[in-house]
Design a protein around this motif. Structure first.
Motif, PDB file in Angstrom:
ATOM      1  N   CYS A 305     -52.097 -43.807 -19.041  1.00  0.00           N
ATOM      2  CA  CYS A 305     -51.979 -44.102 -17.609  1.00  0.00           C
ATOM      3  C   CYS A 305     -52.606 -45.439 -17.248  1.00  0.00           C
ATOM      4  O   CYS A 305     -52.297 -46.016 -16.194  1.00  0.00           O
ATOM      5  N   SER A 312     -49.662 -44.961 -11.899  1.00  0.00           N
ATOM      6  CA  SER A 312     -50.396 -43.720 -12.123  1.00  0.00           C
ATOM      7  C   SER A 312     -50.915 -43.140 -10.812  1.00  0.00           C
ATOM      8  O   SER A 312     -50.817 -41.927 -10.567  1.00  0.00           O
ATOM      9  N   SER A 315     -47.944 -41.807  -8.795  1.00  0.00           N
ATOM     10  CA  SER A 315     -47.426 -40.578  -9.391  1.00  0.00           C
ATOM     11  C   SER A 315     -48.326 -39.388  -9.080  1.00  0.00           C
ATOM     12  O   SER A 315     -47.853 -38.247  -8.994  1.00  0.00           O
ATOM     13  N   CYS A 421     -48.860 -37.225 -15.491  1.00  0.00           N
ATOM     14  CA  CYS A 421     -48.820 -38.163 -16.624  1.00  0.00           C
ATOM     15  C   CYS A 421     -47.392 -38.351 -17.139  1.00  0.00           C
ATOM     16  O   CYS A 421     -46.979 -39.464 -17.482  1.00  0.00           O
ATOM     17  N   ALA A 424     -45.545 -40.565 -14.658  1.00  0.00           N
ATOM     18  CA  ALA A 424     -45.962 -41.965 -14.779  1.00  0.00           C
ATOM     19  C   ALA A 424     -45.334 -42.621 -16.001  1.00  0.00           C
ATOM     20  O   ALA A 424     -44.920 -43.792 -15.944  1.00  0.00           O
TER      21      ALA A 424
END
Length: 496
Positions: A305, A312, A315, A421, A424
């Motif tokens: 990230c 990040s 997201s 995650c 992203a």
């Protein structure tokens, strides 16, 4: 009756005379006679059709006909890929091949949406069967007391209400999107709607009006279910209006049935009477600033990230909006539909099953319904895993196998346990490439830049023959892509 007064002036006047009328004593009789004359003239005018012609342009039916004609002219000017496809010769066979049927079922069950639909259908069938047995009195031995029968009837009512309301909420964003496309009626909207509602995706006569009928019926179905939901949540089984409950139940059953029959037997579900052989030839032109990427890779790992902090953070805090935006950018549908669908999948089961559980008097059944809503809300994250799987297959991205040795199971597991995650990583990968026509292309290929130099590097002769051929092919493709003049390359000299 009047006296004329003349004005003498050197300047010409517009009014040369002035008439003065003196009212008579028989004013009331003249007024009555004038009203009678106007009334007679009105009824005489009603016999003719001129007044209808004057009012007809403002009638709803005429406006609807004019709208249908205008939309039909636009439809005729748009040719879809289905117009050029030959009709499939569907020959019905008398004998069913069991192995092919099993293979078809296995392929169908791989889709997560089909799995969810199958589970929904099993729950509806089970609850409906128990409800029918209770109403017919076939379970009187198991539930001898009238109060217990009433309690279980209400439990089944709440469960069925939750299931159908959930399905209506899941389908409504797509229906609203289709209605917006129908109102805009642009060429790209026409092609998209034809793929959904028209057989073979081809043009059908008056397709705009027919699609409008289906969408109106489906919207009536959804809104009738919402009203039923309010009745079941706002009233108990003793105070609930029986007429309204039966009325909206009938509408919720008749409207989708009529919509399905209309889609099959209307011109939308029939073969086109005239098969047009003149199909548009689509020319694919490569721009001079792009190069296709045959073996793309993910931009960093799932937990990398720190490669792009802004992506990040977005997201994490705007997960639904970023997901919808990324799906539309990748060519997987409308952004707002994905946002609404993802949000409803994650929160609607918890909300609907939670309120339904509050209206259930049985203790353990209330807990089962509430826990089911929680589990379904968590499983809503599988929606992101499904589109990650589709992204990986379409763009030929690599996958991990740490979950049961399966890439598909790994995609779903990543979204279940680390959705932010995974999102992203997908956004970073989409930012790294240029997405068009279901493929990844290199971005910002400027002549003289770093990317240009990397493409123009040639291997030495002592390297493998295969790499030399690949390099020459890439060099020729780059020369064909760029039309600008470049200085000649310096000759590479090998020192033996």
């Amino acid at each position: 009756m009047g006296e004329e007064i003349h004005f003498e002036s050197t300047v010409p006047l517009k009014i040369q005379c002035l008439k003065i009328e003196i009212p008579s004593t028989k004013k009331s009789s003249c007024t009555r006679r004038g009203h009678r004359t106007k009334l007679v003239n009105f009824f005489k005018a009603c016999r003719s059709r001129d007044w209808r012609r004057k009012i007809s342009p403002f009638s709803p039916s005429t406006i609807f006909r004019q709208t249908v004609d205008e939309r039909e002219e636009i439809s005729l000017s748009v040719s879809s890929p289905g117009d050029a496809q030959p009709s499939f010769p569907a020959n019905f066979i008398k004998k069913l091949n069991l192995s092919s049927f099993i293979d078809l079922c296995k392929e169908w069950i791989k889709h997560p949406m089909n799995i969810a639909l199958l589970i929904w259908f099993i729950c509806v069938a089970s609850s409906s069967s128990m409800q029918a047995l209770l109403l017919l009195g076939m379970l009187n031995k198991e539930f001898p007391v009238k109060s217990s029968q009433t309690r279980w009837i209400e439990i089944n009512n709440q469960v069925l209400n939750a299931l159908f309301t959930l399905m209506s909420l899941y389908q409504h964003p797509s229906l609203l999107h289709h209605l917006v496309l129908l109102c805009r009626w642009k060429p790209e909207d026409i092609i998209e709607l034809r793929k959904i509602y028209c057989k073979n995706g081809a043009h059908k006569p008056n397709e705009w009006a027919h699609i409008m009928v289906i969408l109106v019926l489906l919207h009536i179905t959804c809104f009738s279910q919402y009203i039923l939901c309010g009745l079941y949540w706002g009233y108990t089984i003793t105070t609930r209006p029986q007429f309204l409950e039966n009325f909206f139940n009938a509408i919720g059953l008749i409207a989708p049935t009529v919509a399905a029959a209309y889609a099959m037997y209307s011109p939308l579900g029939k073969e086109s009477s005239s098969d047009s052989n003149d199909s548009e030839t689509v020319k694919l032109e490569l721009t001079n600033q792009r190069a296709s990427v045959t073996e793309p890779e993910w931009n960093g790992g799932v937990f990398d990230c720190s490669n792009d902090i802004s992506v990040s953070f977005l997201s994490f805090f705007c997960c639904f909006c970023v997901f919808g935006w990324n799906m539309e950018r990748l060519g997987f549908g409308n952004m707002y539909v994905h946002i609404a669908m993802f949000f409803l999948l994650c929160f609607a089961p918890l909300w609907i099953f939670g309120i339904s559980a509050l209206n259930i008097s049985n203790g353990w059944m209330r807990d089962v319904v509430a826990i089911s809503g929680m589990v379904l809300s968590v499983c809503g994250l599988i929606y992101g895993g499904f589109w990650r799987l589709k992204m990986r297959k379409i763009f030929k991205l690599g996958g991990d196998r740490f979950c049961c040795g399966s890439e598909t199971a790994t995609d779903y597991l990543q979204w279940l346990f680390c959705c932010w995650c995974s999102l992203a990583q997908e956004v970073r990968t989409g930012n790294f490439y240029e997405v068009e026509d279901g493929g990844f292309y290199r971005k910002d290929l400027g002549v003289g830049g770093e990317d240009d130099c990397s493409l123009l590097l040639c291997p030495l002769p002592r390297e493998s023959k295969e790499s030399s051929e690949n390099a020459s092919v890439s060099l020729r493709s780059w020369n064909s892509l760029t039309d600008t003049k470049r200085p000649p390359l310096q000759q590479l000299v090998e020192v033996m």
